[in-house]
Design an enzyme around this catalytic site. Structure first.
Site, PDB file in Angstrom:
ATOM      1  N   CYS A 145       0.608  -1.481  -0.209  1.00  0.00           N
ATOM      2  CA  CYS A 145       0.096  -0.339  -0.058  1.00  0.00           C
ATOM      3  C   CYS A 145       0.765   1.234  -0.001  1.00  0.00           C
ATOM      4  CB  CYS A 145      -1.198  -0.278   0.960  1.00  0.00           C
ATOM      5  SG  CYS A 145      -2.190  -1.558   1.432  1.00  0.00           S
ATOM      6  N   ASN A 197     -10.092   0.745  -0.104  1.00  0.00           N
ATOM      7  CA  ASN A 197      -9.394   0.857  -0.184  1.00  0.00           C
ATOM      8  C   ASN A 197      -8.286   0.164  -1.526  1.00  0.00           C
ATOM      9  OD1 ASN A 197      -5.833   0.813   0.062  1.00  0.00           O
ATOM     10  ND2 ASN A 197      -5.939  -0.954   2.018  1.00  0.00           N
ATOM     11  N   HIS A 228      -2.964   7.543   2.533  1.00  0.00           N
ATOM     12  CA  HIS A 228      -3.376   6.314   2.706  1.00  0.00           C
ATOM     13  C   HIS A 228      -4.426   5.989   2.669  1.00  0.00           C
ATOM     14  CE1 HIS A 228      -4.361   2.075   0.808  1.00  0.00           C
ATOM     15  NE2 HIS A 228      -3.144   1.702   1.980  1.00  0.00           N
TER      16      HIS A 228
HETATM   17  O1  UT7 Z   1      -3.349  -0.780   3.893  1.00  0.00           O
HETATM   18  C1  UT7 Z   1      -2.960  -1.229   3.939  1.00  0.00           C
HETATM   19  C2  UT7 Z   1      -2.408  -1.311   5.909  1.00  0.00           C
HETATM   20  N1  UT7 Z   1      -3.977  -1.925   6.753  1.00  0.00           N
HETATM   21  C3  UT7 Z   1      -4.510  -0.665   7.202  1.00  0.00           C
HETATM   22  O2  UT7 Z   1      -3.857   0.518   7.792  1.00  0.00           O
HETATM   23  C4  UT7 Z   1      -6.177  -2.034   8.191  1.00  0.00           C
HETATM   24  C5  UT7 Z   1      -5.796  -2.034   9.165  1.00  0.00           C
HETATM   25  N2  UT7 Z   1      -6.383  -2.058   9.774  1.00  0.00           N
HETATM   26  C6  UT7 Z   1      -8.181  -1.464  10.257  1.00  0.00           C
HETATM   27  O3  UT7 Z   1      -8.612  -0.744   9.509  1.00  0.00           O
HETATM   28  C7  UT7 Z   1      -9.114  -2.199  10.853  1.00  0.00           C
HETATM   29  O4  UT7 Z   1      -8.529  -2.907  12.179  1.00  0.00           O
HETATM   30  C8  UT7 Z   1     -10.354  -3.456  10.590  1.00  0.00           C
HETATM   31  C9  UT7 Z   1     -11.386  -1.993   9.872  1.00  0.00           C
HETATM   32  C10 UT7 Z   1      -9.321  -3.634   9.574  1.00  0.00           C
HETATM   33  C11 UT7 Z   1     -10.556  -3.879  11.645  1.00  0.00           C
HETATM   34  O5  UT7 Z   1     -11.316  -2.774  13.065  1.00  0.00           O
HETATM   35  P1  UT7 Z   1     -11.125  -2.897  13.950  1.00  0.00           P
HETATM   36  O6  UT7 Z   1     -12.055  -1.975  14.663  1.00  0.00           O
HETATM   37  O7  UT7 Z   1      -9.692  -2.898  14.297  1.00  0.00           O
HETATM   38  O8  UT7 Z   1     -11.953  -4.428  14.395  1.00  0.00           O
HETATM   39  P2  UT7 Z   1     -10.860  -5.832  15.113  1.00  0.00           P
HETATM   40  O9  UT7 Z   1     -10.994  -6.008  14.026  1.00  0.00           O
HETATM   41  O10 UT7 Z   1     -10.414  -5.258  16.736  1.00  0.00           O
HETATM   42  O11 UT7 Z   1     -12.492  -6.696  15.415  1.00  0.00           O
HETATM   43  C12 UT7 Z   1     -13.556  -5.738  16.465  1.00  0.00           C
HETATM   44  C13 UT7 Z   1     -15.113  -7.064  15.712  1.00  0.00           C
HETATM   45  C14 UT7 Z   1     -14.569  -7.595  16.660  1.00  0.00           C
HETATM   46  O12 UT7 Z   1     -15.960  -8.288  17.124  1.00  0.00           O
HETATM   47  P3  UT7 Z   1     -15.828  -8.988  19.025  1.00  0.00           P
HETATM   48  O13 UT7 Z   1     -14.299 -10.176  18.899  1.00  0.00           O
HETATM   49  O14 UT7 Z   1     -15.342  -7.333  18.896  1.00  0.00           O
HETATM   50  O15 UT7 Z   1     -16.790  -9.924  19.363  1.00  0.00           O
HETATM   51  C15 UT7 Z   1     -14.926  -8.798  14.878  1.00  0.00           C
HETATM   52  O16 UT7 Z   1     -15.472  -9.965  14.633  1.00  0.00           O
HETATM   53  O17 UT7 Z   1     -15.801  -6.583  15.293  1.00  0.00           O
HETATM   54  C16 UT7 Z   1     -16.108  -7.792  13.902  1.00  0.00           C
HETATM   55  N3  UT7 Z   1     -15.707  -7.604  12.797  1.00  0.00           N
HETATM   56  C17 UT7 Z   1     -17.425  -7.689  12.264  1.00  0.00           C
HETATM   57  N4  UT7 Z   1     -18.024  -7.124  12.379  1.00  0.00           N
HETATM   58  C18 UT7 Z   1     -19.044  -6.870  11.634  1.00  0.00           C
HETATM   59  C19 UT7 Z   1     -14.791  -7.768  12.056  1.00  0.00           C
HETATM   60  N5  UT7 Z   1     -15.013  -7.856  11.106  1.00  0.00           N
HETATM   61  C20 UT7 Z   1     -16.439  -7.576  10.651  1.00  0.00           C
HETATM   62  C21 UT7 Z   1     -16.831  -6.848   9.448  1.00  0.00           C
HETATM   63  N6  UT7 Z   1     -18.618  -6.712  10.105  1.00  0.00           N
HETATM   64  N7  UT7 Z   1     -16.711  -7.193   8.653  1.00  0.00           N
END
Ligand code: UT7
Length: 334
Positions: free
Chosen positions: A116, A286, A256
Site C-alpha cells: 500500500c 482501499n 493512504h
Molecule cells: O492498507 C494497508 C494497511 N491496512 C490497514 O491500515 C488496515 C488496518 N486495520 C483496520 O483498519 C481495522 O483493524 C479493521 C477495519 C480491519 C478492523 O477494525 P477493528 O475496529 O480493528 O475491528 P476488530 O478487528 O478489532 O474487530 C472488532 C469486532 C470483532 O468482534 P468481537 O470479537 O469484538 O466480538 C470482529 O469480529 O468487529 C468484528 N468484525 C466485524 N463485524 C462486522 C470484524 N469484521 C467485521 C465485519 N462486520 N466486516
C-alpha cells in the site's frame, strides 16, 4: 548548474464502473453497513469485472487519459514505472503491457512493489529519474486490482478493498516545485500480520495453496491498525518538521485510504483541519497503491500551483513513508 526538480505535470485515473455496496456485502458475509461505515468509513468500492482483465486494463485507461490531458506524444515518454502488488502476470511486467497498448514505444518499463506504500516509493523513484537529468518524461502508474486477492468469505477483509489506478507525468523544472523531500521506512514486525503468501517462489501455486486460502490477503486488522496509526502520522510529522513547515503552510494532506480512523489520526497529529485532508475512501475503499493518486485525480480541480502537499502511506512489510510535494499547476487539465 541549476538544480533540477521533478514536478508532477498531469494526472490521470481510472476506476471500474461496477460497484460493490455495503448492502451487497451484507448479503454474502456477516456484516452491516453500520459496522463498515463506523469502523472503516467505506460505503462502496469498485470492482473490475471481465475475464482476463488485470491492473493493466485500468493502467492503460489512466495513462491514455493522462496523455490526452497533457498533450504529450506517447513516443516521448522515457520511462513507465508501475507500482502494484497485483500485477496482471508473474511476468511480463504490467508496465510493459501498459506501454505497448498506450503507444509509449520508446519507454523503458518496470514494475515495483511496496504494497500500500507503493505510490510513495514509486513517486520518489520516478522523481530520482528526473533529477538525474537523463530522463525528461517519466510516467508513474500506481494501482491495484485488490478484488482479485480478496476472500469474499472472510468478513475481516472483504469490506476493505477495491480496484482502481492512477497515473501521473513527471518532468524536470528549475522552479521551486515538485517532489521536495521524502522519507521511506520499513519495519519487519509486520511481515506475519499482513501478507499474501501463495503464488510466489516460496509457495508456488498448488492445490494446497488454494485449499489454504494462500492466494488471498491475510490481515490481522487490530495489529496492523495499531502500527498504521502511529507510523503514518509519525513519518508525516517528521517530514513536516524537517522541512520547517507548520500546519498552516500545508495546503493538503493526502493519506493512504485504508481506514477513516487512521486518516483522522494522521490529520489530528499534523493539526490540520478536515478541509486540508483529501478523503475518498467512502467511494473506493482501499485501492492499495492506487489510493493517493486517485485522491489527486478526484481533487485536481481544487489544486493550485505551489500548493504544499504531504502524502503518507503505510502497508504490508510494514513499509511506510511520506513525501512532500509542491504542486505544479492550477486546476484541472482538460
Ligand atoms: O492498507 C494497508 C494497511 N491496512 C490497514 O491500515 C488496515 C488496518 N486495520 C483496520 O483498519 C481495522 O483493524 C479493521 C477495519 C480491519 C478492523 O477494525 P477493528 O475496529 O480493528 O475491528 P476488530 O478487528 O478489532 O474487530 C472488532 C469486532 C470483532 O468482534 P468481537 O470479537 O469484538 O466480538 C470482529 O469480529 O468487529 C468484528 N468484525 C466485524 N463485524 C462486522 C470484524 N469484521 C467485521 C465485519 N462486520 N466486516
Amino acid at each position: 548548474m541549476e538544480k533540477i526538480n521533478a514536478v508532477i505535470t498531469g494526472v490521470g485515473g481510472y476506476v471500474p464502473e461496477d460497484v460493490i455496496t455495503n448492502a451487497d456485502l451484507e448479503k454474502i458475509i456477516d456484516t452491516s453497513d453500520e459496522w463498515i461505515t463506523t469502523r472503516v468509513g467505506i460505503k462502496e468500492r469498485r470492482v473490475l469485472k471481465g475475464e482476463g482483465r488485470g491492473v493493466s486494463y485500468m493502467g492503460i485507461r489512466a495513462v491514455n487519459q493522462l496523455l490526452e490531458k497533457t498533450g504529450v506524444d506517447p513516443k516521448a515518454i522515457d520511462i513507465i514505472l508501475c507500482a502494484t502488488s497485483t500485477p496482471d502476470f508473474g511476468f511480463p511486467t504490467t508496465a510493459s503491457l501498459i506501454a505497448y497498448e498506450t503507444g509509449c514505444h520508446n519507454a523503458g518499463t518496470f514494475d515495483m512493489q511496496a504494497a500500500c506504500s507503493g505510490f510513495i516509493y514509486g513517486l520518489e523513484t520516478a522523481a530520482n529519474y528526473i533529477r538525474s537529468g537523463k530522463y525528461k518524461k517519466v510516467i508513474l502508474v500506481a494501482g491495484d486490482k485488490m478484488t482479485a486477492i480478496t476472500n469474499y468469505k472472510d468478513r475481516n477483509t472483504a469490506p476493505l478493498f477495491g480496484d482502481g489506478c492512477g497515473a501521473m507525468l513527471l518532468e524536470p523544472t528549475t522552479e521551486d516545485l515538485g517532489v521536495m523531500d521524502c522519507i521511506l521506512r520499513t519495519d519487519g514486525v509486520g511481515i506475519d500480520h499482513l501478507h499474501m503468501r501463495g503464488g510466489g517462489s516460496a509457495y508456488p501455486s498448488s492445490y494446497e495453496t488454494v485449499d489454504n486460502d494462500m492466494h488471498y490477503v491475510y490481515q490481522d486488522g487490530k495489529f496492523v491498525f495499531k502500527y498504521a496509526v502511529s507510523y503514518m502520522a509519525d513519518v508525516a510529522a517528521e517530514l513536516v518538521a524537517r522541512n520547517g513547515l507548520t500546519n498552516t503552510d500545508i495546503n493538503w494532506v493526502i493519506p493512504h485510504q485504508a481506514n477513516l480512523r487512521i486518516i483522522d489520526a494522521a490529520a489530528r497529529r499534523l493539526e490540520v483541519t478536515p478541509e486540508q485532508v483529501m478523503v475518498n475512501i467512502q467511494r473506493y475503499g482501499n485501492t492499495s497503491a492506487g489510493s493517493i493518486p486517485l485522491c489527486l485525480w478526484d481533487f485536481e480541480e481544487k489544486l493550485h500551483k505551489g500548493d504544499n502537499m504531504i502524502m503518507a502511506a503505510f502497508g504490508a512489510g510494514f513499509t511506510y513513508g511520506a513525501i512532500y510535494v509542491k504542486w505544479g499547476y492550477d486546476g484541472k487539465k482538460a
